[in-house]
Design a protein around this motif. Structure first.
Motif, PDB file in Angstrom:
ATOM      1  N   LEU A  70       6.138   3.020  -2.556  1.00 52.76           N
ATOM      2  CA  LEU A  70       7.409   2.751  -1.918  1.00 52.76           C
ATOM      3  C   LEU A  70       7.271   2.164  -0.451  1.00 52.76           C
ATOM      4  O   LEU A  70       7.898   1.083   0.212  1.00 52.76           O
ATOM      5  CB  LEU A  70       8.278   4.031  -1.817  1.00 52.76           C
ATOM      6  CG  LEU A  70       8.845   4.509  -3.119  1.00 52.76           C
ATOM      7  CD1 LEU A  70       9.487   5.790  -2.821  1.00 52.76           C
ATOM      8  CD2 LEU A  70       9.896   3.495  -3.566  1.00 52.76           C
ATOM      9  N   LEU A  71       6.137   2.457   0.163  1.00 51.19           N
ATOM     10  CA  LEU A  71       5.875   1.963   1.616  1.00 51.19           C
ATOM     11  C   LEU A  71       5.363   0.655   1.300  1.00 51.19           C
ATOM     12  O   LEU A  71       5.524  -0.148   2.308  1.00 51.19           O
ATOM     13  CB  LEU A  71       4.527   2.751   2.197  1.00 51.19           C
ATOM     14  CG  LEU A  71       4.476   2.735   3.650  1.00 51.19           C
ATOM     15  CD1 LEU A  71       5.646   3.462   4.277  1.00 51.19           C
ATOM     16  CD2 LEU A  71       2.853   3.501   4.136  1.00 51.19           C
ATOM     17  N   GLY A  72       4.732   0.247   0.280  1.00 48.23           N
ATOM     18  CA  GLY A  72       4.664  -1.131   0.040  1.00 48.23           C
ATOM     19  C   GLY A  72       5.856  -1.990  -0.107  1.00 48.23           C
ATOM     20  O   GLY A  72       5.812  -3.299   0.741  1.00 48.23           O
ATOM     21  N   VAL A  73       6.805  -1.453  -0.425  1.00 51.38           N
ATOM     22  CA  VAL A  73       8.092  -2.157  -0.611  1.00 51.38           C
ATOM     23  C   VAL A  73       8.426  -2.527   0.893  1.00 51.38           C
ATOM     24  O   VAL A  73       8.966  -3.515   1.225  1.00 51.38           O
ATOM     25  CB  VAL A  73       9.111  -1.464  -1.440  1.00 51.38           C
ATOM     26  CG1 VAL A  73      10.532  -2.043  -1.135  1.00 51.38           C
ATOM     27  CG2 VAL A  73       8.503  -1.192  -2.790  1.00 51.38           C
ATOM     28  N   ALA A  74       8.512  -1.353   1.554  1.00 57.41           N
ATOM     29  CA  ALA A  74       9.117  -1.559   3.230  1.00 57.41           C
ATOM     30  C   ALA A  74       8.248  -2.494   3.829  1.00 57.41           C
ATOM     31  O   ALA A  74       8.545  -3.401   4.570  1.00 57.41           O
ATOM     32  CB  ALA A  74       9.109  -0.291   3.633  1.00 57.41           C
ATOM     33  N   GLY A  75       6.638  -2.250   3.591  1.00 52.85           N
ATOM     34  CA  GLY A  75       5.730  -3.138   4.179  1.00 52.85           C
ATOM     35  C   GLY A  75       6.045  -4.576   3.788  1.00 52.85           C
ATOM     36  O   GLY A  75       5.426  -5.500   4.855  1.00 52.85           O
ATOM     37  N   ALA A  76       6.355  -5.104   2.696  1.00 53.31           N
ATOM     38  CA  ALA A  76       6.384  -6.270   2.410  1.00 53.31           C
ATOM     39  C   ALA A  76       7.698  -7.211   3.277  1.00 53.31           C
ATOM     40  O   ALA A  76       7.577  -8.193   3.387  1.00 53.31           O
ATOM     41  CB  ALA A  76       6.736  -6.420   0.848  1.00 53.31           C
TER      42      ALA A  76
END
Length: 508
Positions: A119-125
């Motif tokens: 989920l952090l990857g979704v935000a980081g993208a």
């Protein structure tokens, strides 16, 4: 003649937006947010291993699922920012990044930790493409843009220094989840100041956001990288070829769809620019070669050499110092010499430094390691800053988000592949050690697991286990460093040819 030149001069001055440097300070906070998060994970890995007791495979997933997801979504999010507004997507993404950091901090199982990282990857993208795209739209003067990109890259490098030092301090005084909570104050400043200082920018005629392309991109990248990872760890199982084929088909479908859509999510014609294509490929292979070292170095410093988390963070400082210094002068160096000499020289320096790390032992003194890390940092600062400038300068500002996303996708995909491939080499070499009688099977999963297992053994047996496990870990680090060095040196040669004749713009 004077009257002929004046309009151009006036135009250049008009292009210099007031407050652009203050706006840049907000953008680099977003970079700092992501860089700090990536570096503190490495320091926290031994504590996560002890507390959550993940398997070796789960530990790799904790390390690379963030990169998998972010790589799969960067192009989509960069294109979305071009459409709905780069400021809007940056501030929304920063808010989400802070909130999901709390979930990371309080994860109670390996599975929940993997989900939180995803989920952090979704935000980081949403963050990285927007920062570079806004720089492209804030700074029209090529020399100013080069300096802004250098500051952007230097901040990312500074984050790799701040992260371990602050994270090491927190790990010595609090539980491992605290290293994720440091994202919150940075996020709060970014959002509050960004609302007032950042200008909004978007593509004035973007076309629709194609959800089919989004799905194809996400499925393609994640499936392909997963297949590579599984093949590296377990060999060609019955599932691996099918997953790899699914990823390849999805990516082929993505490219074909972009070539047929009236307004594509990513304009594939951008890659006809040899300089842009060469810069993207160089970034991908560079990170691939470096990422295995980055992921396992903190474990070497803490679990092999017995340093505290704070000491381990300080030990990694030379790499960040070198990258910051080189990043700030990289644009000037590329103009004075050439783009290809600066990029290839930086890559070669990193490759030779990694080759030197194949001589590490359990008792190697810090001067050798510190010098190698300094060279790695200088090489990375030169290479990444110049390639980012090449990519930004090679596209119209309306497509800055998509181009920035391509650059960041190469970075994240390289990180995911590097952790998967070099990390798998490391893990396979580590598992092969022979421990004393009574060594639990779990000790072969990771060095952290072996250290944990030794605490419940008799002193003599525990000492023998730790000697065997640490020697095996160092052997695996040699193999990963050697493989990374080979990749970087080969990339240096490739960049010399691919970037031939490429130049950075000059101010009038």
């Amino acid at each position: 003649m004077t009257s002929t030149l004046r309009p151009a001069s006036m135009t250049r001055e008009a292009d210099k937006r007031p407050g652009r440097w203050l706006a840049l300070s907000v953008l680099v906070l977003a970079v700092l947010l992501v860089a700090v998060d990536a570096t503190v994970l490495g320091l926290a890995t031994p504590y996560i291993s002890e507390d959550l007791q993940p398997t070796g495979t789960q530990l790799l997933w904790i390390g690379d699922v963030y990169s998998f997801v972010i790589a799969g979504l960067l192009v989509s999010m960069g294109s979305l920012g071009d459409r709905i507004g780069r400021k809007r997507i940056l501030l929304c993404g920063a808010t989400a990044f802070g909130a999901i950091s709390v979930l990371n901090a309080y994860a109670t199982t390996p599975e929940l930790m993997i989900l939180a990282r995803a989920l952090l990857g979704v935000a980081g993208a949403t963050l990285m493409p927007a920062t570079l795209a806004l720089i492209r739209n804030l700074f029209h003067d090529p020399r100013e843009r080069s300096l802004a990109v250098g500051i952007w890259g230097a901040t990312a490098s500074a984050g790799t220094a701040v992260g371990p030092i602050v994270g090491g301090f927190l790990l010595e005084h609090f539980w491992w989840g605290s290293v994720f909570l440091i994202n919150l104050p940075v996020m709060a400043v970014l959002v509050l100041v960004g609302i007032r200082t950042l200008p909004e920018s978007r593509n004035p005629d973007p076309g629709p956001w194609d959800l089919t392309s989004v799905v194809l991109s996400l499925v393609g990248v994640i499936a392909l990288v997963y297949a590579v990872k599984e093949a590296a760890i377990h060999g060609l199982t019955s599932v691996t070829p099918g997953v790899g084929l699914l990823g390849a088909v999805a990516l082929y479908g993505f490219v074909h769809r972009q070539l047929t859509l009236p307004v594509p999510l990513l304009d594939m014609r951008l890659f006809r620019n040899r300089g842009l294509s060469g810069a993207v490929l160089a970034d991908l292979l560079t990170i691939l070669g470096l990422s295995g070292l980055v992921f396992f170095l903190s474990q070497y410093l803490q679990l092999v050499q017995g340093r505290s988390p704070f000491e381990a963070g300080l030990a990694e400082l030379p790499a960040a110092v070198g990258a910051v210094a080189a990043g700030l002068v990289a644009g000037h160096a590329a103009r004075r010499f050439s783009v290809r000499s600066v990029v290839s020289g930086g890559l070669a320096a990193m490759g030779l430094a990694l080759a030197a790390l194949t001589t590490l032992s359990r008792s190697t003194g810090y001067p050798v390691l510190g010098a190698a890390l300094l060279v790695v940092g200088v090489g990375a600062g030169f290479s990444f800053t110049v390639t980012a400038d090449v990519i930004l300068a090679g596209v119209p500002k309306e497509q800055a988000g998509a181009a920035s996303a391509v650059s960041e996708t190469a970075y994240e995909l390289g990180a995911a592949l590097g952790i998967a491939l070099l990390g798998s080499i490391m893990t396979a070499a580590y598992r092969d050690f022979t421990g004393p009688a009574g060594t639990p099977e779990g000790a072969h999963e990771s060095l952290g697991a072996a250290v944990e297992a030794s605490t419940s053994m008799p002193p003599h047996t525990a000492h023998a286990l730790l000697d065997a496990a640490r020697d095996s870990f160092v052997h695996g680090l040699h193999l990963a460093s050697g493989a990374g060095a080979a990749v970087l040196l080969a990339t240096a040669v490739g960049a010399w040819f691919l970037l031939k004749g490429q130049r950075l713009g000059n101010a009038g």
